[in-house]
Design a protein around this motif. Structure first.
Motif, PDB file in Angstrom:
ATOM      1  N   UNK A   1       0.836  -1.191   0.000  1.00 27.81           N
ATOM      2  CA  UNK A   1       0.000   0.000   0.000  1.00 27.81           C
ATOM      3  C   UNK A   1       0.875   1.246   0.000  1.00 27.81           C
ATOM      4  N   UNK A   2       0.416   2.258  -0.712  1.00 27.83           N
ATOM      5  CA  UNK A   2       1.168   3.497  -0.766  1.00 27.83           C
ATOM      6  C   UNK A   2       0.860   4.357   0.452  1.00 27.83           C
ATOM      7  N   UNK A 150     -10.591  -1.120   7.097  1.00 26.91           N
ATOM      8  CA  UNK A 150      -9.710  -1.885   7.981  1.00 26.91           C
ATOM      9  C   UNK A 150      -9.539  -3.311   7.460  1.00 26.91           C
ATOM     10  N   UNK A 151     -10.624  -3.952   7.037  1.00 28.03           N
ATOM     11  CA  UNK A 151     -10.531  -5.320   6.515  1.00 28.03           C
ATOM     12  C   UNK A 151      -9.678  -5.363   5.247  1.00 28.03           C
ATOM     13  N   UNK A 152      -9.862  -4.353   4.389  1.00 23.52           N
ATOM     14  CA  UNK A 152      -9.059  -4.305   3.158  1.00 23.52           C
ATOM     15  C   UNK A 152      -7.575  -4.112   3.484  1.00 23.52           C
ATOM     16  N   UNK A 153      -7.298  -3.264   4.444  1.00 24.26           N
ATOM     17  CA  UNK A 153      -5.916  -3.047   4.867  1.00 24.26           C
ATOM     18  C   UNK A 153      -5.303  -4.337   5.410  1.00 24.26           C
ATOM     19  N   UNK A 154      -6.078  -5.089   6.208  1.00 26.35           N
ATOM     20  CA  UNK A 154      -5.581  -6.347   6.759  1.00 26.35           C
ATOM     21  C   UNK A 154      -5.313  -7.357   5.650  1.00 26.35           C
ATOM     22  N   UNK A 159      -1.490 -10.271   2.376  1.00 26.71           N
ATOM     23  CA  UNK A 159      -0.961 -10.632   1.060  1.00 26.71           C
ATOM     24  C   UNK A 159       0.519 -10.269   0.957  1.00 26.71           C
ATOM     25  N   UNK A 160       0.885  -9.095   1.464  1.00 22.45           N
ATOM     26  CA  UNK A 160       2.292  -8.697   1.439  1.00 22.45           C
ATOM     27  C   UNK A 160       3.148  -9.645   2.266  1.00 22.45           C
ATOM     28  N   UNK A 161       2.597 -10.081   3.413  1.00 19.72           N
ATOM     29  CA  UNK A 161       3.340 -11.012   4.249  1.00 19.72           C
ATOM     30  C   UNK A 161       3.544 -12.343   3.544  1.00 19.72           C
ATOM     31  N   UNK A 164       6.194 -11.927   0.957  1.00 17.18           N
ATOM     32  CA  UNK A 164       7.522 -11.900   1.565  1.00 17.18           C
ATOM     33  C   UNK A 164       7.972 -13.307   1.955  1.00 17.18           C
ATOM     34  N   UNK A 165       7.039 -14.094   2.534  1.00  9.54           N
ATOM     35  CA  UNK A 165       7.380 -15.457   2.909  1.00  9.54           C
ATOM     36  C   UNK A 165       7.733 -16.284   1.677  1.00  9.54           C
ATOM     37  N   UNK A 166       6.981 -16.066   0.584  1.00  4.21           N
ATOM     38  CA  UNK A 166       7.273 -16.784  -0.649  1.00  4.21           C
ATOM     39  C   UNK A 166       8.639 -16.394  -1.206  1.00  4.21           C
ATOM     40  N   UNK A 167       8.972 -15.107  -1.128  1.00  4.56           N
ATOM     41  CA  UNK A 167      10.286 -14.662  -1.592  1.00  4.56           C
ATOM     42  C   UNK A 167      11.398 -15.275  -0.749  1.00  4.56           C
TER      43      UNK A 167
END
Length: 372
Positions: A1-2, A150-154, A159-161, A164-167
């Motif tokens: 998110x920006x 808030x739900x969208x932010x979570x 998704x970012x987490x 990162x785990x996949x990377x």
């Protein structure tokens, strides 16, 4: 998110205070029954926005201050309208920062105060269920919007987490692949250099021509190990190929420099296989030849490549050495080959075969390739 630019975040309370102080005059024109804003009224219009400066560090106290200031402003008889902007922002901010239950509780208490005041305490009461329902709907929309955001932010954070785990997982797999490649390259070529050097030392006095052949093999092996190591380490450089170049098409070169009597047979319809299978097949043959060189010097070797409809079978069988091999220490050769096969969904067995030894790998061919 920006993230929002810092200056926007810092200047927002100033903008809210300006809007409330200026636009409240318009609300007074439409509500002639309400009291005009005096000096204390303007102070209240600016006090709520001033509290927003602390909304990130203290979201709940900020919400409470904005609600109290708004309720005092309304109870003094001033016009309804822009003053509600501050508690709306404070409530939205508190939900976004995770204070959902306390925000809902404060919001409900505020609703009860507004209904009681507007129905019984205001100079001109505004009774009626439609009015009460409209106030509830507006306040509910504010919190529903905050809950949705808030739900969208979570979800985005989750998704970012996951990404990162996949990377991290891919990086670990790449490091493991590089470790296997380096092991196979070094084990094979250094073992070959060791054996040929021992042969050259044994023959250099009585059979110098044969020693020359062994030294030539050492020269080529040392050059090959440098070339292959450079290919593997290039993976670390930006823009470099993501996979080493060794494959089954280089099997003849591998056999030639092994110094062993090797017979190669190919059955089935020979064709290109996926790069991962191609690379694993080459390394399995390389490791098997390394084990023969180390533990059964002088043995003859048969390599079989059988291209089935959906499986590539690789067999490396040796006849057993005439002289005891020299151990270079315990290694990870066979476990490493098994890991390569298992990583592709295949299997590998390494068992005695007559006087010698046989390594057999079965690797699934997931893609139908072109004929070689």
């Amino acid at each position: 998110m920006r993230a929002k630019p810092p200056w926007i975040d810092r200047s927002m309370p100033l903008l809210v205070g300006f809007v409330q102080a200026v636009t409240n005059r318009g609300a007074e024109w439409n509500q002639v029954d309400r009291a005009p804003v005096d000096l204390l009224g303007y102070a209240l219009l600016l006090a709520g926005p001033a509290a927003l400066f602390a909304r990130r560090r203290h979201p709940v106290p900020t919400l409470l201050v904005s609600i109290v200031v708004t309720c005092v402003f309304i109870a003094r008889g001033h016009a309804y309208g822009p003053v509600f902007l501050t508690p709306i922002i404070a409530a939205y901010n508190a939900v976004m920062l995770g204070h959902r239950r306390v925000t809902w509780a404060i919001w409900i208490a505020t609703y009860v105060f507004l209904i009681v005041y507007m129905t019984w305490l205001a100079p001109v009461p505004t009774p009626g269920w439609f009015h009460d329902l409209a106030v509830a709907a507006i306040m509910g929309i504010v919190l529903a919007t905050a809950e949705f955001a808030r739900a969208r932010k979570d979800r985005l954070a989750e998704r970012e987490q996951v990404e990162k785990e996949e990377m991290r997982r891919q990086a670990s797999e790449e490091r493991l692949t590089m470790a296997r490649e380096l092991h196979d390259v070094l084990a094979h070529n250094i073992s070959l250099i060791h054996v040929q050097a021992s042969t050259a030392l044994h023959l250099i006095d009585d059979h110098p021509e044969q020693a020359r052949t062994a030294l030539t093999t050492i020269k080529h092996a040392s050059k090959d190990v440098l070339t292959e190591m450079r290919s593997v380490l290039n993976v670390l450089r930006d823009g470099a190929p993501r996979s080493p170049t060794a494959g089954l098409d280089r099997l003849d070169e591998l056999v030639e420099r092994s110094g062993l009597p090797v017979a190669k047979r190919v059955t089935g319809r020979a064709r290109r296989v996926p790069p991962s299978v191609d690379r694993a097949g080459y390394r399995i043959v390389q490791e098997a030849l390394t084990n023969v060189t180390r533990h059964a010097p002088g043995a003859s070797v048969t390599i079989l490549l059988d291209y089935g409809p959906d499986t590539l079978t690789i067999q490396v069988t040796d006849s057993g050495g005439n002289a005891p091999g020299e151990s270079l220490g315990g290694g990870n050769g066979v476990p490493g080959m098994r890991e390569r096969a298992a990583a592709l969904g295949g299997t590998l067995t390494a068992t005695p075969y007559g006087r010698g030894f046989r390594v057999e790998a079965r690797l699934p061919i997931l893609e139908e390739g072109e004929p070689v």
